[in-house]
Structure formats: C-alpha cells, structure tokens
Scaffold this active site. Structure first.
Site, PDB file in Angstrom:
ATOM      1  N   SER A 182       0.834  -1.204   0.000  1.00 12.93           N
ATOM      2  CA  SER A 182       0.000   0.000   0.000  1.00 12.93           C
ATOM      3  C   SER A 182       0.868   1.253   0.000  1.00 12.93           C
ATOM      4  CB  SER A 182      -0.920  -0.001   1.223  1.00 12.93           C
ATOM      5  OG  SER A 182      -1.839  -1.068   1.166  1.00 12.93           O
TER       6      SER A 182
ATOM      7  N   ARG B 171       0.922   7.909   6.030  1.00 11.32           N
ATOM      8  CA  ARG B 171       0.056   7.094   6.888  1.00 11.32           C
ATOM      9  C   ARG B 171      -1.366   7.662   6.902  1.00 11.32           C
ATOM     10  NH1 ARG B 171       0.527   2.686   9.665  1.00 11.32           N
ATOM     11  NH2 ARG B 171       2.751   2.608   9.172  1.00 11.32           N
TER      12      ARG B 171
ATOM     13  N   HIS C 233      -2.795   6.449   3.746  1.00 11.01           N
ATOM     14  CA  HIS C 233      -3.047   5.014   3.880  1.00 11.01           C
ATOM     15  C   HIS C 233      -4.314   4.747   4.678  1.00 11.01           C
ATOM     16  CE1 HIS C 233      -2.405   1.060   5.975  1.00 11.01           C
ATOM     17  NE2 HIS C 233      -2.162   0.703   4.731  1.00 11.01           N
TER      18      HIS C 233
END
Length: 212
Positions: free
Chosen positions: A17, A42, A45
C-alpha cells in the site's frame, strides 16, 4: 471487463500500500519533506485520500519536538474513545507514556452541565490538570480545539504537540486556523474540513513508528 487482482501476501499488504502511495505521489510530482513523509503517507493510507499531501500543516520542527517529547515520557490526550482505541498504547508505554480520554468520565459530564458547555471542553479542562508532558490529538470536536487554543493563550497549559484534525462543518475550519496562529506551540493540523479520530490516531502512530 477483466479484473486483475494483485497476489499480495497478508504480511505484505501494508508495505505494498505504501509503495502504491509513494508511486502515485511521484506521478503527481509531489515529493514530501523527509521528516513529514511518514506521517502524510500514513494519513493517506488510513483514508485513501491524497488531499492530505496538501492539507497537512506542520509547524517548524514539530515532528522532531514530538518525537523528543515521546521519548521523554509524554502522554497523549484524545477527544474520543475511538481515537484512544486506535493509538498503539503498547508502543507508547515503552517510553513511559499513556493515552487519556476523559469524555466518558462522570465528573466531566457534570462539569459540562454545570458550566453549560460541551464535554469536549470539560475534558480539555480536566486534561490541563495532568502534571506530565502532553500531546493533544483532537479528531472530532472543534470545541475541544478552540478551548485548548484559549488555554494555551492564557498560559494554563503548554502542550508538547497539538494534533488538530477535527472533521465536519461547524467551526471545524475556524478551530484549525486558530491553532495555526500559535507561534510557540508545535502543531500538526489538517487544514479544511477533513480529518477524524482515525486520522488523529494514525498521526500518533506514525510518530510512534518513527521511533526505535
């Protein structure tokens, strides 16, 4: 229509990812500052929203200061139980820190009722009484962020970091803009309407994962 499925092992999904995120950012010509990249990626994500590459605002050396605070035992205060649940408490405890959320406390509910304010405001008041280094991770309540700003300006509290990422429409943008005016308080703010308890938690975790 033929659908091609990537064959990715469960243990490799997160790594893959982040590779996709990095590649798509590169394709858009977006190259993130080294110290901020792990946090921004992050957030992307967690949300699948690439806007965080543009709307996350960092004060000068906010990441470095936050990491230093965590290493020296800083605890984290959130404005939701969801935010608290999402933070890696085991990793934070390595450095002596805890995660607090006072929103469900009876004394907070009573204080909010007596003063005619929100539990979020009352929970920030309670947090200001903690005698330890504190990082505030606000992902839901703009009233919490506004009151935190007021307490900082009045000298009642001196956070190691303010993560200001409440989501929504009423006073959300305004609360974040107030934090952006603070000159001596480290902050990470998601400018605009986007954010959430999951984003607040993932920023905390991104910081924690940057430490050994």
């Amino acid at each position: 229509m033929k659908v091609e499925i990537e064959n990715v092992l469960p243990a490799e999904i997160e790594k893959r990812s982040f590779e996709i995120i990095t590649e798509e950012l590169r394709q858009e010509g977006i190259y993130l500052p080294e110290k901020q990249a792990a946090i921004i990626k992050r957030c992307i994500h967690t949300s699948a929203d690439f806007d965080y590459a543009k709307n996350l605002m960092f004060s000068v050396e906010s990441v470095e200061k936050a990491l230093d605070a965590i290493k020296n035992g800083a605890s984290i205060v959130t404005d939701t139980q969801m935010g608290k649940a999402g933070i890696n408490k085991k990793r934070l405890s390595r450095y002596g820190g805890k995660v607090y959320c006072f929103m469900s406390d009876e004394d907070v509910a009573e204080a909010a009722k007596e003063k005619g304010t929100t539990r979020a405001v009352a929970s920030m008041e309670k947090a200001s009484g903690l005698e330890e280094k504190l990082i505030f991770a606000i992902g839901n309540a703009p009233t919490a962020l506004i009151h935190l700003y007021e307490m900082i300006r009045e000298g009642k509290i001196r956070p190691e970091l303010v993560i200001g990422v409440p989501v929504g429409f009423v006073n959300v943008v305004q609360s974040k803009e107030l934090i952006l005016t603070l000159e001596d308080t480290p902050y990470i703010v998601a400018r605009g309407r986007k954010g959430g308890s999951n984003i607040a938690a993932c920023i905390c975790n991104a910081l924690l994962y940057m430490l050994p």
